[in-house]
Design a protein around this motif. Structure first.
Motif, PDB file in Angstrom:
ATOM      1  N   ARG A   1       0.823  -1.213   0.000  1.00 15.17           N
ATOM      2  CA  ARG A   1       0.000   0.000   0.000  1.00 15.17           C
ATOM      3  C   ARG A   1       0.856   1.263   0.000  1.00 15.17           C
ATOM      4  O   ARG A   1       0.535   2.259  -0.662  1.00 15.17           O
ATOM      5  CB  ARG A   1      -0.940  -0.009   1.200  1.00 15.17           C
ATOM      6  CG  ARG A   1      -1.887   1.200   1.250  1.00 15.17           C
ATOM      7  CD  ARG A   1      -2.762   1.175   2.488  1.00 15.17           C
ATOM      8  NE  ARG A   1      -3.790   0.153   2.391  1.00 15.17           N
ATOM      9  CZ  ARG A   1      -3.774  -1.002   3.043  1.00 15.17           C
ATOM     10  NH1 ARG A   1      -2.748  -1.314   3.842  1.00 15.17           N
ATOM     11  NH2 ARG A   1      -4.746  -1.861   2.911  1.00 15.17           N
ATOM     12  N   ALA A   2       1.950   1.257   0.745  1.00 12.27           N
ATOM     13  CA  ALA A   2       2.796   2.450   0.844  1.00 12.27           C
ATOM     14  C   ALA A   2       3.400   2.837  -0.498  1.00 12.27           C
ATOM     15  O   ALA A   2       3.749   4.007  -0.719  1.00 12.27           O
ATOM     16  CB  ALA A   2       3.907   2.224   1.876  1.00 12.27           C
ATOM     17  N   LEU A   3       3.518   1.873  -1.422  1.00 10.29           N
ATOM     18  CA  LEU A   3       4.079   2.148  -2.741  1.00 10.29           C
ATOM     19  C   LEU A   3       3.002   2.466  -3.777  1.00 10.29           C
ATOM     20  O   LEU A   3       3.327   2.760  -4.932  1.00 10.29           O
ATOM     21  CB  LEU A   3       4.916   0.956  -3.208  1.00 10.29           C
ATOM     22  CG  LEU A   3       6.122   0.596  -2.330  1.00 10.29           C
ATOM     23  CD1 LEU A   3       6.832  -0.640  -2.894  1.00 10.29           C
ATOM     24  CD2 LEU A   3       7.079   1.769  -2.229  1.00 10.29           C
ATOM     25  N   ALA A   4       1.740   2.382  -3.379  1.00 13.95           N
ATOM     26  CA  ALA A   4       0.596   2.760  -4.227  1.00 13.95           C
ATOM     27  C   ALA A   4       0.628   2.115  -5.609  1.00 13.95           C
ATOM     28  O   ALA A   4       0.547   2.803  -6.630  1.00 13.95           O
ATOM     29  CB  ALA A   4       0.523   4.280  -4.356  1.00 13.95           C
ATOM     30  N   PRO A   5       0.721   0.780  -5.700  1.00 10.66           N
ATOM     31  CA  PRO A   5       0.745   0.168  -7.035  1.00 10.66           C
ATOM     32  C   PRO A   5      -0.535   0.394  -7.833  1.00 10.66           C
ATOM     33  O   PRO A   5      -0.489   0.502  -9.066  1.00 10.66           O
ATOM     34  CB  PRO A   5       0.971  -1.312  -6.731  1.00 10.66           C
ATOM     35  CG  PRO A   5       0.465  -1.509  -5.337  1.00 10.66           C
ATOM     36  CD  PRO A   5       0.790  -0.227  -4.622  1.00 10.66           C
ATOM     37  N   GLY A   6      -1.693   0.468  -7.158  1.00  9.26           N
ATOM     38  CA  GLY A   6      -2.937   0.711  -7.875  1.00  9.26           C
ATOM     39  C   GLY A   6      -2.960   2.069  -8.541  1.00  9.26           C
ATOM     40  O   GLY A   6      -3.425   2.221  -9.680  1.00  9.26           O
ATOM     41  N   VAL A   7      -2.433   3.082  -7.845  1.00  8.24           N
ATOM     42  CA  VAL A   7      -2.375   4.431  -8.404  1.00  8.24           C
ATOM     43  C   VAL A   7      -1.422   4.468  -9.595  1.00  8.24           C
ATOM     44  O   VAL A   7      -1.703   5.081 -10.633  1.00  8.24           O
ATOM     45  CB  VAL A   7      -1.933   5.426  -7.316  1.00  8.24           C
ATOM     46  CG1 VAL A   7      -1.770   6.829  -7.900  1.00  8.24           C
ATOM     47  CG2 VAL A   7      -2.931   5.447  -6.166  1.00  8.24           C
ATOM     48  N   VAL A   8      -0.279   3.799  -9.457  1.00  7.69           N
ATOM     49  CA  VAL A   8       0.691   3.754 -10.550  1.00  7.69           C
ATOM     50  C   VAL A   8       0.078   3.081 -11.776  1.00  7.69           C
ATOM     51  O   VAL A   8       0.257   3.536 -12.918  1.00  7.69           O
ATOM     52  CB  VAL A   8       1.966   3.028 -10.095  1.00  7.69           C
ATOM     53  CG1 VAL A   8       2.911   2.799 -11.283  1.00  7.69           C
ATOM     54  CG2 VAL A   8       2.684   3.821  -9.004  1.00  7.69           C
ATOM     55  N   LEU A   9      -0.680   1.998 -11.560  1.00  9.49           N
ATOM     56  CA  LEU A   9      -1.306   1.319 -12.700  1.00  9.49           C
ATOM     57  C   LEU A   9      -2.294   2.235 -13.408  1.00  9.49           C
ATOM     58  O   LEU A   9      -2.346   2.259 -14.646  1.00  9.49           O
ATOM     59  CB  LEU A   9      -2.012   0.042 -12.239  1.00  9.49           C
ATOM     60  CG  LEU A   9      -2.761  -0.716 -13.339  1.00  9.49           C
ATOM     61  CD1 LEU A   9      -1.813  -1.142 -14.471  1.00  9.49           C
ATOM     62  CD2 LEU A   9      -3.492  -1.927 -12.774  1.00  9.49           C
ATOM     63  N   GLU A  10      -3.081   3.000 -12.660  1.00  8.26           N
ATOM     64  CA  GLU A  10      -4.042   3.904 -13.300  1.00  8.26           C
ATOM     65  C   GLU A  10      -3.322   4.894 -14.215  1.00  8.26           C
ATOM     66  O   GLU A  10      -3.791   5.173 -15.333  1.00  8.26           O
ATOM     67  CB  GLU A  10      -4.848   4.660 -12.232  1.00  8.26           C
ATOM     68  CG  GLU A  10      -5.720   3.790 -11.352  1.00  8.26           C
ATOM     69  CD  GLU A  10      -6.921   3.188 -12.063  1.00  8.26           C
ATOM     70  OE1 GLU A  10      -7.109   3.464 -13.266  1.00  8.26           O
ATOM     71  OE2 GLU A  10      -7.662   2.429 -11.421  1.00  8.26           O
ATOM     72  N   ALA A  11      -2.198   5.424 -13.770  1.00  8.85           N
ATOM     73  CA  ALA A  11      -1.436   6.351 -14.609  1.00  8.85           C
ATOM     74  C   ALA A  11      -0.866   5.633 -15.830  1.00  8.85           C
ATOM     75  O   ALA A  11      -0.806   6.211 -16.934  1.00  8.85           O
ATOM     76  CB  ALA A  11      -0.320   6.992 -13.787  1.00  8.85           C
TER      77      ALA A  11
END
Length: 380
Positions: free
Chosen positions: A295-305
Motif C-alpha cells: 500500500r505504501a508504494l501505491a501500485p494501484g495508483v501507478v497502474l491507473e497512470a
C-alpha cells in the motif's frame, strides 16, 4: 412515348415496441450485436455479452422482461426492466434492470436516423405499462431519453446525482500531460512510480482480446481475494458463481464488446490489476485490485497512470470511463466529468414525480442509517 414512374421500393416497417424476455432476445444474437454496434452513446451494459453473462451465472433470470423496439427484423432499441414496489414500499413502479456490475442503465438505442423514431416507440412501450419509473445510474446530460419522455408528456424529478470521472484521449500522452489541470497530481504520480521502481523491476502488461485474457482474469481474481474484499467475503473469487461470471464477462471473443486487462508487475509478480470492457470507443474500467502489502508504494495508483499512458500510445479506445461513484484516485487524474443521475419519471396522469423522489430520498437515508448502525455494532 409515355414516361413511366420508377418502381417504388417498399418502405421500412414503422418501429414497434413489445415486451419480450432475455431468453427470447438471446435467440437473436446477430440483431442484438448489430444494435450494440450501432447504438448512440454505446455502453456495454445492455449488450448481449454482458446480459448473457448475467443470465448464465444467476445474476439475471432468463424470463427478465425487456422492452424491444423492432422495425422488421432489425432491433432498434432495448430496455430490460423489472416491476415492483415503489419508494418506501408505496405503489408499483418500473425500474431498468441493474446489478452491481452495470455502470449505467440507459436504454440501448440505435444511432442515426433510426434513433428518434426508435426512442418514440420505446417511450410508447413504457407508457403502455401504466407505471412510473424509478431510474438509477442514468447519464443525465443531453440524454435523448429524457427529451423523448418530455415530448410524450412525462414529468420527472431528480433524486440524486454525481459527477463520474472520464478521460478523453488527447493527440498524444505528452499533450495530455502538458494540458493537465492538476500538475501537483502528476508530480505525485511520478514520485510514486520512482518509489516503486526502487523496490524492483516494474513492468506493465496490457492484454487485449487477442491476448491471454483467461490468465489475466485469474491473476486479478487471486489478487482481489488476497485483499480486504477477500477477508470480507465480497471478492469475486469468494463465490464460484461470481468467479465464473468474471471469467465469462472478460473472456476473449469477437463482437461489439471486448474484454481487456492491464497488469502491473513487480519482479514478475502482479501487484495491481484492472479489468475493463471496451465498447464503441469507450473502455469502461469495471474492476481494480492491488497488493495491499505494498500500500505504501501505491501500485494501484501507478497502474491507473500507466493505463492512461498506454491509452495514448496504443489508442485502444477514445475514452476511459472510471465506472465509479466516487474515486479519490481518478478525480484528479481524469479531467472530464459525466453527470450520472437517479431520477423518477411519471407518465401523463401518473403520480407526482416530486413526491416519488422525496420518498426515494427518505428510503436511501433510512438504508444509510441502518448500514451505519450495523457497522457501529460490528465495531464494538
Amino acid at each position: 412515348m409515355t414516361a413511366h414512374a420508377p418502381p417504388v421500393s417498399p418502405t421500412a416497417a414503422a418501429p414497434a415496441c413489445a415486451v419480450t424476455t432475455l431468453a427470447s432476445l438471446s435467440r437473436e444474437p446477430e440483431a442484438w450485436d448489430a444494435l450494440a454496434a450501432r447504438a448512440a452513446g454505446p455502453t456495454p451494459d445492455y449488450s448481449r455479452h454482458v446480459l448473457g453473462a448475467h443470465r448464465d451465472h444467476g445474476l439475471a433470470p432468463a424470463d427478465l422482461p425487456c422492452l424491444a423496439v423492432r422495425s422488421g427484423p432489425d432491433l432498434l432499441a432495448l430496455l430490460p426492466f423489472r416491476t415492483g414496489r415503489g419508494p418506501l414500499g408505496l405503489g408499483r413502479i418500473a425500474r431498468p434492470f441493474a446489478s452491481p456490475y452495470l455502470t449505467v442503465t440507459a436504454p440501448l438505442v440505435a444511432g442515426g436516423a433510426d434513433g428518434p423514431p426508435a426512442l418514440a416507440a420505446l417511450v410508447g412501450g413504457m407508457r403502455a405499462l401504466g407505471l412510473p419509473w424509478w431510474w438509477p445510474l442514468l447519464p443525465a446530460e443531453d440524454q435523448p431519453l429524457l427529451a423523448a419522455l418530455a415530448r410524450d408528456g412525462w414529468s420527472s424529478a431528480e433524486v440524486s446525482g454525481f459527477l463520474r470521472p472520464v478521460l478523453d484521449r488527447r493527440a498524444s500522452h505528452d499533450a495530455f500531460l502538458r494540458d493537465h489541470p492538476h500538475k501537483g497530481r502528476l508530480k505525485d504520480l511520478r514520485r510514486r512510480r520512482r518509489r516503486l521502481d526502487e523496490a524492483g523491476a516494474v513492468t506493465v502488461e496490457a492484454v487485449g482480446p487477442d491476448g491471454n485474457l483467461a490468465e489475466a482474469v485469474a491473476e486479478f481474481l487471486a489478487l482481489e481475494r488476497r485483499g480486504w474484499k477477500g477477508r470480507a467475503g465480497t471478492a469475486l473469487a469468494c463465490r464460484p458463481e461470481t468467479a465464473d461470471f468474471a471469467r465469462t464477462l472478460f473472456r476473449a471473443g469477437d463482437g461489439p464488446v471486448t474484454g481487456r486487462a492491464d497488469l502491473l508487475r513487480l519482479d514478475g509478480r502482479v501487484v495491481a490489476a484492472s479489468l475493463a470492457l471496451v465498447c464503441g470507443g469507450t473502455a469502461t474500467l469495471l474492476k481494480t485490485a492491488y497488493d495491499e502489502d505494498l500500500r505504501a508504494l501505491a501500485p494501484g495508483v501507478v497502474l491507473e497512470a500507466e493505463i492512461v499512458r498506454v491509452l495514448h500510445e496504443t489508442r485502444f479506445a477514445d475514452r476511459l470511463d472510471s465506472a465509479t461513484l466516487a474515486s479519490p484516485v481518478l478525480d484528479d487524474l481524469y479531467p472530464e466529468r459525466v453527470r450520472i443521475a437517479e431520477i423518477v419519471v411519471s407518465p401523463p396522469g401518473g403520480p407526482s414525480p416530486d413526491r416519488l423522489a422525496a420518498r426515494a430520498r427518505r428510503q436511501h437515508a433510512a438504508k444509510d442509517w441502518l448500514k451505519a448502525r450495523l457497522a457501529g455494532l460490528r465495531g464494538r
